[in-house]
Design a protein around this motif. Structure first.
Motif, PDB file in Angstrom:
ATOM      1  N   PRO A 220     -37.730  22.359 -16.158  1.00 48.72           N
ATOM      2  CA  PRO A 220     -38.660  22.105 -15.206  1.00 48.72           C
ATOM      3  C   PRO A 220     -37.518  23.262 -14.420  1.00 48.72           C
ATOM      4  N   PHE A 221     -36.805  23.459 -14.349  1.00 45.78           N
ATOM      5  CA  PHE A 221     -35.854  24.583 -13.986  1.00 45.78           C
ATOM      6  C   PHE A 221     -35.899  25.669 -14.131  1.00 45.78           C
ATOM      7  N   LEU A 222     -36.562  26.409 -15.170  1.00 46.84           N
ATOM      8  CA  LEU A 222     -36.516  27.108 -16.174  1.00 46.84           C
ATOM      9  C   LEU A 222     -38.556  27.564 -15.258  1.00 46.84           C
TER      10      LEU A 222
ATOM     11  N   ALA B 213     -22.504  11.407  -6.228  1.00 42.57           N
ATOM     12  CA  ALA B 213     -22.109  12.503  -6.453  1.00 42.57           C
ATOM     13  C   ALA B 213     -23.723  13.000  -7.004  1.00 42.57           C
ATOM     14  N   ALA B 214     -24.543  12.457  -7.617  1.00 45.71           N
ATOM     15  CA  ALA B 214     -25.775  12.975  -7.525  1.00 45.71           C
ATOM     16  C   ALA B 214     -27.005  13.423  -6.099  1.00 45.71           C
TER      17      ALA B 214
ATOM     18  N   ALA C 161     -37.452  17.989  -7.580  1.00 46.36           N
ATOM     19  CA  ALA C 161     -37.307  17.971  -6.994  1.00 46.36           C
ATOM     20  C   ALA C 161     -36.803  16.774  -7.307  1.00 46.36           C
ATOM     21  N   PRO C 162     -38.132  15.965  -7.899  1.00 42.96           N
ATOM     22  CA  PRO C 162     -37.646  14.147  -8.160  1.00 42.96           C
ATOM     23  C   PRO C 162     -36.646  14.880  -9.560  1.00 42.96           C
ATOM     24  N   ILE C 163     -36.395  15.469 -10.382  1.00 40.15           N
ATOM     25  CA  ILE C 163     -35.466  15.775 -11.266  1.00 40.15           C
ATOM     26  C   ILE C 163     -34.211  15.712 -11.216  1.00 40.15           C
ATOM     27  N   LEU C 164     -34.190  16.769 -10.474  1.00 39.12           N
ATOM     28  CA  LEU C 164     -32.611  16.564 -10.127  1.00 39.12           C
ATOM     29  C   LEU C 164     -31.153  15.885  -9.989  1.00 39.12           C
ATOM     30  N   PRO C 165     -31.687  14.647  -9.239  1.00 39.19           N
ATOM     31  CA  PRO C 165     -30.828  13.909  -8.652  1.00 39.19           C
ATOM     32  C   PRO C 165     -30.670  12.516 -10.582  1.00 39.19           C
ATOM     33  N   GLN C 166     -31.838  12.590 -11.673  1.00 41.92           N
ATOM     34  CA  GLN C 166     -31.069  12.189 -12.302  1.00 41.92           C
ATOM     35  C   GLN C 166     -30.768  13.395 -12.964  1.00 41.92           C
TER      36      GLN C 166
END
Length: 437
Positions: free
Chosen positions: A193-195, A74-75, A58-63
Motif C-alpha cells: 500500500p505504501f508503494l 507507540a502505534a 490509513a488502515p494499514i499504518l497502525p497495524q
C-alpha cells in the motif's frame, strides 16, 4: 442569511394590495451560481488522487507499526508524527509559498510525501518507520497550505461553501475507495500500500505540472490568466493589485476565527486523529476483526461525510457558517463517544457513518469561515497556517491521549474524549458572530 425569503415575503405582502400581483424573479430570490475557474477543477482532481493513496495507507499504518512489537500508544505515535511535522513546518510552508509560488510549492510538497511513503515500505524497524512517516508531514503541509491559498483566492465569494464541499468531496470519494483497496492490498504484504500511495502522488505531481499552467506566482499573489478571474483580480484576471496581508493578531481578535480554531482542533482530534489511529485497532482488538473490517469502517465514515457534503456546502452559503458547524460538532461528537461502546460490526459501521456525517456538516463551513475572515482582497498566509496548525494539533494530541487511555483503561473512555473536545468547541461557537457575508 434569510434575505432572499425576506424579499419574497415583503413582495408578496405588497402585491396583495395590487390588482395585478407579480412575483420576484430568481435573481431576487438568490444570486446566480458563480462559475468556477478551471484551476479549481484541476485542484479537485488532484485531491481525489491524493485521497485514494492516503486512504490505501490509513488502515494499514497502525497495524504495520504494531508488527514491530510496539504498544498501542507507540502505534498511535506513528500516526501523530505526521501531523506533528505538519504543525512544526506550517509557518515555513507559508514562507515557501511567498518565495516559490503556490504551484511549485504544491508540486515539491507532493514529491516529498511520495518519497516518504516509498521509504516507509522499506522500513526495517519501528524507528525508521517513525522517521520516514514524519518526513512526509513536511511535504504535506507544503501542498496543503499552497492549495488552501489557491482555493481561497480563486473561489467566488458567493460560492466559498460550494467550492469547499467540492474540494472536500473529492477527498472523500478517494477515502471511500482507498481504505477498502488498502485492506485488500494488505493481503499481499503491508509494504505494497505504501508503494501504491507513492505512485499515486507521482501521478498528482505530473497532473499539476502539466494541467495547471494558468497559475503563476507574482510577488506572492496568484493571478489566473484563463478560466475566470482570480480572487481579488481587478479586471478579468489580467492583472491584480498587490494584496495587503491580514495580520494574525487582527484575525485572532475576531470571535469567529478563534471559534473556528477550536472546531478545527476538534475535527483534527476526531476525524484525522482518533479515526485513523484508534478505529483500526479497535476493530481488531474489541471486535476481533481483521484489516478488511478496519478498512471498511474508514470507508463508511467517508461515505457519511460524503453524503453530508452533497448539501452542507450549499447550506453554509445560504443559512450561514455557524449553524452548520454547531450541528456538525454535536453529531460528530456524540457519535464518536458512542463508537467505543459498539459491540458488533453492524453498530460499529452505523455509528461510524453518523460520525462521518457530522464531520461533513461542519467541514465546508469551517473553511468558508477562514475564507470570510481573510477575504479575496487580502493575503493571509499566517492565518491559513494557524488554522491548519489547529487541526494538526488535534490530530497529534488525540491519538496519543487516546492511546494512553486505552492502555490505562479501555477503548470507551478514549472515544469519549472526542465528545468532550467537541463540547468545548461548541461552547466557543455559541457566542461567536456568524462571518457569512
Amino acid at each position: 442569511m434569510w434575505g432572499g425569503w425576506g424579499q419574497f415575503s415583503r413582495h408578496v405582502t405588497h402585491s396583495s394590495v395590487m390588482s395585478m400581483p407579480t412575483f420576484p424573479s430568481k435573481k431576487t430570490l438568490a444570486p446566480a451560481a458563480a462559475t468556477l475557474p478551471r484551476e479549481i477543477k484541476v485542484l479537485v482532481a488532484a485531491a481525489f488522487l491524493i485521497a485514494i493513496g492516503f486512504g490505501i495507507v490509513a488502515p494499514i499504518l497502525p497495524q504495520f507499526a504494531q508488527s514491530f512489537d510496539v504498544s498501542v500508544t507507540a502505534a498511535a505515535v506513528v500516526v501523530s508524527v505526521f501531523a506533528l511535522t505538519r504543525l512544526v513546518f506550517a509557518p515555513l510552508s507559508g514562507w515557501l509559498v511567498e518565495r516559490m509560488g503556490e504551484r511549485r510549492t504544491y508540486i515539491l510538497g507532493i514529491l516529498i510525501v511520495g518519497a516518504s511513503s516509498a521509504a516507509c515500505a522499506f522500513a526495517q524497524d519501528y524507528w525508521q518507520l517513525l522517521i520516514y512517516r514524519g518526513l512526509g508531514g513536511i511535504g504535506s503541509t507544503m501542498f496543503t497550505v499552497a492549495a488552501m491559498g489557491l482555493l481561497i483566492r480563486l473561489a467566488p465569494p458567493t460560492a466559498r461553501g460550494r467550492v469547499s464541499s467540492l474540494y472536500s468531496g473529492s477527498f472523500l470519494l478517494g477515502n471511500i475507495a482507498g481504505p477498502a483497496v488498502g485492506g485488500l492490498l494488505a493481503g499481499f504484504g503491508m509494504q505494497l500500500p505504501f508503494l501504491v500511495y507513492a505512485a499515486a502522488l507521482a501521478l498528482v505531481a505530473l497532473l499539476v505540472a502539466t494541467q495547471l499552467p494558468a497559475i503563476k506566482s507574482d510577488g506572492g499573489r496568484s493571478v489566473a490568466r484563463a478560466g475566470g478571474a482570480a480572487a481579488g483580480a481587478g479586471s478579468g484576471g489580467s492583472g491584480a493589485a498587490k494584496k495587503t496581508v491580514l495580520p494574525l493578531r487582527e484575525a485572532l481578535g475576531l470571535p469567529a476565527y478563534r471559534a473556528v480554531l477550536t472546531s478545527g482542533f476538534a475535527n483534527g482530534w476526531s476525524a484525522f486523529g482518533i479515526r485513523m489511529a484508534l478505529v483500526p485497532l479497535f476493530a481488531t482488538a474489541a471486535l476481533g476483526a481483521g484489516p478488511e473490517v478496519a478498512g471498511i469502517s474508514l470507508a463508511v465514515f467517508a461515505i457519511g461525510t460524503g453524503v453530508a457534503l452533497t448539501f452542507s456546502g450549499k447550506l453554509a452559503d445560504t443559512w450561514g457558517r455557524k449553524p452548520m458547524i454547531l450541528s456538525g460538532l454535536a453529531v460528530n461528537g456524540i457519535a464518536m463517544g458512542v463508537l467505543g461502546f459498539t459491540g458488533n460490526e453492524f453498530w460499529f459501521f452505523l455509528v461510524s457513518a453518523i460520525a462521518g456525517l457530522g464531520s461533513g456538516l461542519m467541514g465546508p463551513a469551517q473553511q468558508a469561515t477562514v475564507a470570510d475572515v481573510i477575504g479575496n482582497e487580502r493575503s493571509g498566509g499566517k492565518v491559513l497556517a494557524t488554522f491548519q496548525m489547529s487541526s494538526d494539533l488535534g490530530a497529534i494530541i488525540g491519538p496519543i491521549a487516546a492511546g494512553f487511555l486505552v492502555d490505562a483503561f479501555s477503548y470507551g473512555p478514549a472515544f469519549l474524549m472526542a465528545t468532550a473536545v467537541a463540547l468545548v468547541s461548541f461552547l466557543f461557537w455559541l457566542p461567536a458572530k456568524d462571518p457569512h457575508p
